[in-house]
Motif scaffolding. Structure first.
Motif, short mmCIF file in Angstrom:
data_model
loop_
_atom_site.label_atom_id
_atom_site.label_comp_id
_atom_site.label_asym_id
_atom_site.label_seq_id
_atom_site.Cartn_x
_atom_site.Cartn_y
_atom_site.Cartn_z
N ILE A 107 42.90 46.29 40.40
CA ILE A 107 42.14 46.50 39.16
C ILE A 107 40.66 46.23 39.40
O ILE A 107 39.80 47.00 38.98
N MET A 108 40.36 45.15 40.09
CA MET A 108 38.96 44.79 40.32
C MET A 108 38.27 45.82 41.23
O MET A 108 37.15 46.24 40.95
N GLU A 109 38.96 46.24 42.29
CA GLU A 109 38.36 47.21 43.21
C GLU A 109 38.21 48.58 42.57
O GLU A 109 37.18 49.24 42.73
N THR A 110 39.22 49.02 41.85
CA THR A 110 39.20 50.35 41.22
C THR A 110 38.09 50.46 40.18
O THR A 110 37.45 51.50 40.06
N ASN A 111 37.87 49.39 39.43
CA ASN A 111 36.90 49.42 38.35
C ASN A 111 35.53 48.85 38.73
O ASN A 111 34.62 48.87 37.92
N GLY A 112 35.42 48.31 39.92
CA GLY A 112 34.14 47.72 40.33
C GLY A 112 33.83 46.43 39.60
O GLY A 112 32.67 46.08 39.42
N PHE A 113 34.87 45.72 39.17
CA PHE A 113 34.69 44.46 38.44
C PHE A 113 34.44 43.31 39.41
O PHE A 113 34.93 43.30 40.53
N HIS A 114 33.70 42.33 38.92
CA HIS A 114 33.50 41.09 39.65
C HIS A 114 34.23 39.94 38.97
O HIS A 114 34.36 38.87 39.55
N HIS A 115 34.70 40.17 37.73
CA HIS A 115 35.40 39.15 36.95
C HIS A 115 36.51 39.81 36.18
O HIS A 115 36.35 40.93 35.68
N LEU A 116 37.63 39.12 36.05
CA LEU A 116 38.76 39.65 35.32
C LEU A 116 39.37 38.54 34.46
O LEU A 116 39.87 37.55 34.99
N PRO A 117 39.29 38.69 33.14
CA PRO A 117 39.88 37.69 32.25
C PRO A 117 41.40 37.67 32.38
O PRO A 117 42.04 38.71 32.59
N VAL A 118 41.97 36.49 32.23
CA VAL A 118 43.41 36.29 32.30
C VAL A 118 43.88 35.83 30.93
O VAL A 118 43.30 34.92 30.34
N THR A 119 44.94 36.49 30.43
CA THR A 119 45.43 36.16 29.09
C THR A 119 46.90 35.76 29.11
O THR A 119 47.63 36.10 30.04
N ASP A 120 47.28 35.05 28.09
CA ASP A 120 48.67 34.70 27.84
C ASP A 120 48.94 34.99 26.37
O ASP A 120 48.32 34.37 25.50
N LYS A 121 49.80 35.96 26.12
CA LYS A 121 50.10 36.39 24.75
C LYS A 121 48.83 36.77 24.00
O LYS A 121 48.64 36.45 22.83
N GLY A 122 47.92 37.43 24.72
CA GLY A 122 46.69 37.92 24.12
C GLY A 122 45.56 36.91 24.03
O GLY A 122 44.44 37.27 23.69
N LYS A 123 45.81 35.68 24.34
CA LYS A 123 44.79 34.62 24.28
C LYS A 123 44.17 34.39 25.66
O LYS A 123 44.88 34.34 26.66
N LEU A 124 42.86 34.22 25.71
CA LEU A 124 42.18 33.96 26.97
C LEU A 124 42.58 32.58 27.49
O LEU A 124 42.47 31.58 26.79
N VAL A 125 43.05 32.55 28.76
CA VAL A 125 43.43 31.27 29.37
C VAL A 125 42.69 31.01 30.68
O VAL A 125 42.75 29.91 31.21
N GLY A 126 42.01 32.04 31.20
CA GLY A 126 41.31 31.85 32.46
C GLY A 126 40.53 33.07 32.86
O GLY A 126 40.51 34.08 32.15
N ILE A 127 39.91 32.98 34.04
CA ILE A 127 39.15 34.10 34.58
C ILE A 127 39.25 34.05 36.11
O ILE A 127 39.29 32.97 36.69
N ILE A 128 39.32 35.22 36.71
CA ILE A 128 39.35 35.34 38.16
C ILE A 128 38.11 36.10 38.58
O ILE A 128 37.79 37.15 38.01
N SER A 129 37.42 35.59 39.58
CA SER A 129 36.24 36.27 40.10
C SER A 129 36.56 36.90 41.45
O SER A 129 37.54 36.53 42.11
#
Length: 135
Positions: A26-48
């Protein structure tokens, strides 16, 4: 100017149980440097992208690849994410966002509503793209 004026609103997130090969894709395909992580729609973390570089073996997909290198891909997002990321609200002034990015040496801030649903994300690139410079 406020967060809502510059944030990216079409935010792609991953579930906390998503495996690193999909996160990396996902990060490579979209050129992202950050990707939010959710649990049941709620933000719980972020991956860089820096998290992935630090954790995934550089020998993946090379002649030197070993089984232990493949094991680095078996981790789930929740095992590598930064927990409880600093967030801002849509009404947060841009000056406060700049101060946060400088103070804690991070390069993006998720924008959440009062229920911790992610409604946007702001990176330093978004700030530069919306910058106005005084003469």
């Amino acid at each position: 100017m406020k967060a809502k004026d510059i944030m990216v609103t079409d935010v792609i997130c991953v579930d906390m149980d998503e495996r690193l090969p999909q996160v990396r894709h996902i990060m490579e395909t979209n050129g992202f440097h950050h990707l939010p992580v959710t649990d049941k729609g709620k933000l719980v973390g972020i991956i860089s992208d820096r998290d992935l570089l630090r954790l995934i073996s550089p020998f993946i997909d090379s002649a030197s690849e070993q089984p232990r290198d493949i094991d680095t891909l078996n981790r789930a997002a929740h095992q590598v994410m930064t927990r409880q990321p600093i967030t801002v609200k849509a009404e947060t002034p841009v000056d406060d966002i700049v101060a946060w990015l400088k103070r804690v040496d991070i390069s993006c801030l998720p924008v959440t509503d009062n229920e911790d649903n992610i409604v946007g994300i702001i990176s330093w690139r978004d700030l530069v793209n919306h910058a106005t410079f005084k003469d």
